[in-house]
Design a protein around this motif. Structure first.
Motif, mmCIF file in Angstrom:
data_model
loop_
_atom_site.group_PDB
_atom_site.id
_atom_site.type_symbol
_atom_site.label_atom_id
_atom_site.label_comp_id
_atom_site.label_asym_id
_atom_site.label_seq_id
_atom_site.Cartn_x
_atom_site.Cartn_y
_atom_site.Cartn_z
ATOM 1 N N ILE A 1 -4.865 11.110 0.691
ATOM 2 C CA ILE A 1 -5.616 10.401 1.740
ATOM 3 C C ILE A 1 -7.075 10.271 1.326
ATOM 4 C CG2 ILE A 1 -6.219 10.395 4.160
ATOM 5 C CD1 ILE A 1 -3.780 12.070 4.684
ATOM 6 N N PHE B 1 1.319 4.811 0.510
ATOM 7 C CA PHE B 1 0.717 6.030 1.032
ATOM 8 C C PHE B 1 1.329 7.285 0.434
ATOM 9 C CE2 PHE B 1 -1.842 4.202 4.339
ATOM 10 C CZ PHE B 1 -2.783 5.190 4.517
ATOM 11 N N ASP C 1 -14.796 18.928 4.344
ATOM 12 C CA ASP C 1 -13.478 18.312 4.488
ATOM 13 C C ASP C 1 -13.578 16.928 5.113
ATOM 14 O OD1 ASP C 1 -11.992 20.254 3.346
ATOM 15 O OD2 ASP C 1 -11.793 21.419 5.194
ATOM 16 N N MET C 2 -14.602 16.776 5.965
ATOM 17 C CA MET C 2 -14.743 15.503 6.664
ATOM 18 C C MET C 2 -15.454 14.460 5.820
ATOM 19 S SD MET C 2 -15.779 15.694 10.562
ATOM 20 C CE MET C 2 -16.608 17.203 10.856
ATOM 21 N N VAL D 1 0.859 -1.174 0.000
ATOM 22 C CA VAL D 1 0.000 0.000 0.000
ATOM 23 C C VAL D 1 0.893 1.221 0.000
ATOM 24 C CG1 VAL D 1 -1.789 1.236 1.206
ATOM 25 C CG2 VAL D 1 -1.753 -1.230 1.249
ATOM 26 N N ILE E 1 -10.782 2.673 -1.333
ATOM 27 C CA ILE E 1 -11.413 1.680 -0.466
ATOM 28 C C ILE E 1 -12.907 1.619 -0.713
ATOM 29 C CG2 ILE E 1 -12.028 1.233 1.929
ATOM 30 C CD1 ILE E 1 -9.283 1.499 2.666
ATOM 31 N N PHE F 1 -7.307 7.740 -1.181
ATOM 32 C CA PHE F 1 -7.242 6.435 -0.542
ATOM 33 C C PHE F 1 -8.632 5.998 -0.095
ATOM 34 C CE2 PHE F 1 -6.023 3.200 2.357
ATOM 35 C CZ PHE F 1 -4.884 2.704 1.776
ATOM 36 N N ILE G 1 4.868 5.926 4.157
ATOM 37 C CA ILE G 1 4.531 7.147 4.890
ATOM 38 C C ILE G 1 5.789 7.997 5.076
ATOM 39 C CG2 ILE G 1 3.734 8.040 7.096
ATOM 40 C CD1 ILE G 1 1.952 5.604 7.309
ATOM 41 N N LEU H 1 -15.993 7.029 4.026
ATOM 42 C CA LEU H 1 -15.125 5.858 4.165
ATOM 43 C C LEU H 1 -15.522 5.005 5.359
ATOM 44 C CD1 LEU H 1 -12.458 4.314 3.581
ATOM 45 C CD2 LEU H 1 -11.375 5.903 5.121
ATOM 46 N N TYR I 1 -14.050 11.167 4.620
ATOM 47 C CA TYR I 1 -13.684 10.200 5.656
ATOM 48 C C TYR I 1 -14.919 9.567 6.277
ATOM 49 C CZ TYR I 1 -9.567 12.857 4.817
ATOM 50 O OH TYR I 1 -8.541 13.483 4.183
ATOM 51 N N VAL I 2 -15.976 10.400 6.430
ATOM 52 C CA VAL I 2 -17.217 9.841 6.955
ATOM 53 C C VAL I 2 -17.738 8.780 5.989
ATOM 54 C CG1 VAL I 2 -19.588 10.351 7.614
ATOM 55 C CG2 VAL I 2 -17.771 11.931 8.216
ATOM 56 N N PHE J 1 -1.670 15.635 0.310
ATOM 57 C CA PHE J 1 -2.639 15.126 1.273
ATOM 58 C C PHE J 1 -3.963 14.735 0.640
ATOM 59 C CE2 PHE J 1 -0.007 17.190 4.616
ATOM 60 C CZ PHE J 1 0.247 16.027 5.309
#
Lengths: 289, 358
Positions: free
Chosen positions: A221, A36, A262-263, A34, A228, A224, A99, A269, A266-267, A218
């Protein structure tokens, strides 16, 4: 009409996420590593393009080709220096390694090109296409078209060329591929080259739209998250996940209070991991005991 | 070379294996206790910080080094612990109760976060923790009524029976004491069935499951305990920095914590201490480095993360067992002096056979 406009910008942003996610998936499929640092490879690609096009003053097309070539080379070098010694090591170690690589690349870019945001001069920048009331920037259009083109090429490559099929074989079983005579190590070098190239392509496409600085890596991310959501290990899934993340982000920006946009990736995800952890296009099967 | 003759089964779980260890650890404890006599305020403050890092490190080591799960978001737990502790103190709670409650709260949140991703392993957990860390960071920025948003939050002075714990020497003893308790708790956990189950899960999920270990429960327990210890460290960290703002708990902090356990040596409690010393002293080291080289190189902005990354990469490639692993190799070399074989520590490679369908 607002809605359509929102969808257009969501799709074009989503294509960028999708392209970076594609890079993740390529490397993951082939080497089960993976990476990153994929977002940072994109950042590096954008800066290399800035060097060729803005600083050296090359025409855009030649600059793009040179960037892709340089970045493919960077991919090979990284594989030889860092990742080949890690072949056969636990995934976790490789993850940490990438990373660390991301941090090094960021510091490197900051040292060489400075930390001020820069814009890539593209010949099509600033022009718009009007369809009825809909206004589409050429930059966005180029992103979408470029993504479609690249995906088609990659599909053909994996489906019909010997090399593409060898890559698939190496990704499924390293030892078996080695036994039937596929040069697995060389294949891995090429996969890294390909992945860095895709990342650089994403960088060049996105650079005219958003300013580039060492921290744009960034978005990797978010990409990423896209990979997923699409089901890690599926190429169409990566693009679709990217589009989904791009669209959700645009709509969250409009309908929710500031900060939620911005969130949202991720939410999305986390929700995805909760409901359907194998992603939209499942290609993974949990080992049963 | 020392040979241990085991006469009882329970000897296997002794905290100290032999008297030599008792002597050396006792000496270390004595040095820790007497350190304030010989050190000035700056060094004492640095040492307190090392202890705080080590507390978080024990938490992360239990998760990464002993359970084999990766977390890229431990800064979030550090942040939750710090903010919760400051919030409770502001409500007027007594210091020990506040610290304890924030530890429990962080542990609970850690356990909850782990649940959704336990069905998948490895990278999924890593990425979910990363996503969680970003969400926490954004929440800290936007939930102004509790966290103060960008403006930050003042941490009240810790008091215990009207003794001011924030002065240098009491704070040093506080951190040291908590560290010792946490170390003992961690070591105790590792010799219990739960801890052994964690190690089994790390070494092979398949065989652990065949032995009747409940994977999901073991992993989420590990996660909760790890988050709890990190939250405890967060509470102390809040006092150390005195003023909380969201930018103290970023991705870089998470990576720093991971760097600590990797550099120290995965899978050993000694490694935590070595790693914490390393991380605690690295910023000073970089500052010295900046002064030593010409300004054109030394004044590059963002040099620090780059150096972090470089060290991480070098350790992973050349010494994946970390400082502790290197120390063990050196010791073994002298113990078996003419007979040391390089291949003793040869890394085992596992070649990939994917579990993917296509």
């Amino acid at each position: 009409m607002d809605l359509l406009q929102l969808i257009v910008s969501g799709v074009s942003q989503g294509c960028v996420y999708g392209l970076i996610a594609l890079g993740f998936v390529l490397i993951y499929k082939a080497t089960e590593m993976v990476n990153f640092a994929q977002g940072d490879l994109m950042m590096l690609g954008a800066y290399v393009a800035v060097t060729f096009i803005n600083i050296l003053g090359w025409p855009f097309g030649w600059g793009l080709l040179a960037t892709l070539a340089v970045m493919a080379l960077v991919g090979v070098v990284l594989e030889r220096l860092l990742f080949r010694p890690m072949l056969g090591e636990p995934h976790f170690a490789v993850l940490m390694l990438t990373i660390g690589l991301g941090f090094i690349l960021r510091a490197f870019a900051g040292a060489v090109w400075g930390n001020e945001p820069q814009a890539l001069h593209a010949p099509y920048a600033g022009q718009v296409l009007r369809v009825g009331e809909l206004v589409i920037g050429y930059e966005n259009l180029v992103i979408v078209l470029g993504t479609v083109l690249l995906c088609t090429l990659l599909y053909l490559f994996f489906r019909f060329t010997r090399l593409g099929i060898a890559m698939q074989a190496a990704s499924q079983n390293q030892l078996a591929a080695f036994y039937v005579g596929i040069p697995v190590k060389r294949i891995f070098s090429l996969v890294w080259a390909l992945s860095a190239l895709v990342a650089a392509f994403a960088g060049v496409l996105t650079a005219p739209v958003s300013m580039i600085d060492p921290l744009i890596g960034f978005v990797g991310i978010k990409a990423f998250a896209a990979a997923i959501v699409g089901g890690f290990g599926s190429l169409p899934g990566a693009i679709l996940g990217g589009l989904l993340v791009g669209l959700v982000e645009q709509f969250a920006g409009l309908y929710l209070p500031p900060g939620y946009a911005d969130m949202s990736a991720y939410v999305l995800l986390l929700v995805m991991l909760m409901i359907r952890p194998e992603g939209l296009f499942a290609s993974m099967q949990q080992k049963k005991v | 070379m020392r040979y241990l003759k085991k006469t009882r089964y329970l000897q296997d779980i002794n905290l100290f294996k032999h008297n030599g260890q008792r002597f050396w650890y006792g000496l270390l404890l004595l040095v820790m206790c007497l350190a304030p006599l010989g050190l000035d305020r700056f060094l004492l403050g640095e040492l307190s910080l090392v202890y705080i890092y080590a507390i978080a490190g024990v938490g992360l080591m239990l998760l990464v080094g002993y359970s084999g799960q990766v977390s890229l978001g431990h800064a979030a737990f550090l942040a939750i612990g710090a903010y919760a502790h400051a919030y409770f103190l502001n409500l007027g709670w007594p210091f020990p109760l506040s610290l304890f409650t924030s530890m429990l709260l962080t542990g609970l949140i850690g356990g909850l976060v782990a649940i959704p991703v336990l069905r998948m392993s490895g990278i999924y957990l890593a990425v979910a923790t990363l996503a969680f860390a970003v969400i926490v960071e954004q929440t800290l920025t936007h939930w102004e009524s509790v966290t103060g948003g960008f403006r930050g939050m003042l941490v009240p002075k810790p008091e215990f029976f009207s003794a001011d714990l924030n002065a240098y020497i009491p704070f040093y003893y506080l951190c040291g004491g908590v560290l010792i308790l946490v170390m003992l708790a961690g070591l105790n956990l590792l010799r219990s069935p739960t801890g052994r189950a964690m190690v089994a899960v790390r070494d092979s999920e398949t065989s652990a499951q065949s032995m009747g270990i409940n994977l999901a429960r073991t992993k989420s327990t590990a996660f909760a305990i790890s988050a709890g210890f990190t939250g405890l460290a967060g509470g102390l960290f809040a006092h150390k920095i005195g003023y909380l703002a969201p930018d103290a708990f970023t991705l870089l902090t998470s990576i720093q914590l991971l760097l600590m356990v990797v550099v120290g040596g995965l899978g050993s409690m000694h490694g935590v201490i070595y790693g914490a010393i390393f991380i605690g002293l690295l910023p000073s080291g970089i500052a010295v480095f900046r002064d030593a080289v010409p300004p054109s190189i030394g004044q590059i902005p963002g040099l620090e993360p780059g150096v972090f990354g470089l060290i991480l990469v070098l350790f992973l490639i050349y010494e994946p067992l970390g400082i502790y692993g290197r120390w063990q190799k050196i010791r073994l070399y002298f113990e078996e002096f003419p007979l040391y074989r390089r291949s003793t520590y040869k890394r085992q490679k596992t070649y990939l056979r994917t579990e993917r369908l296509r």
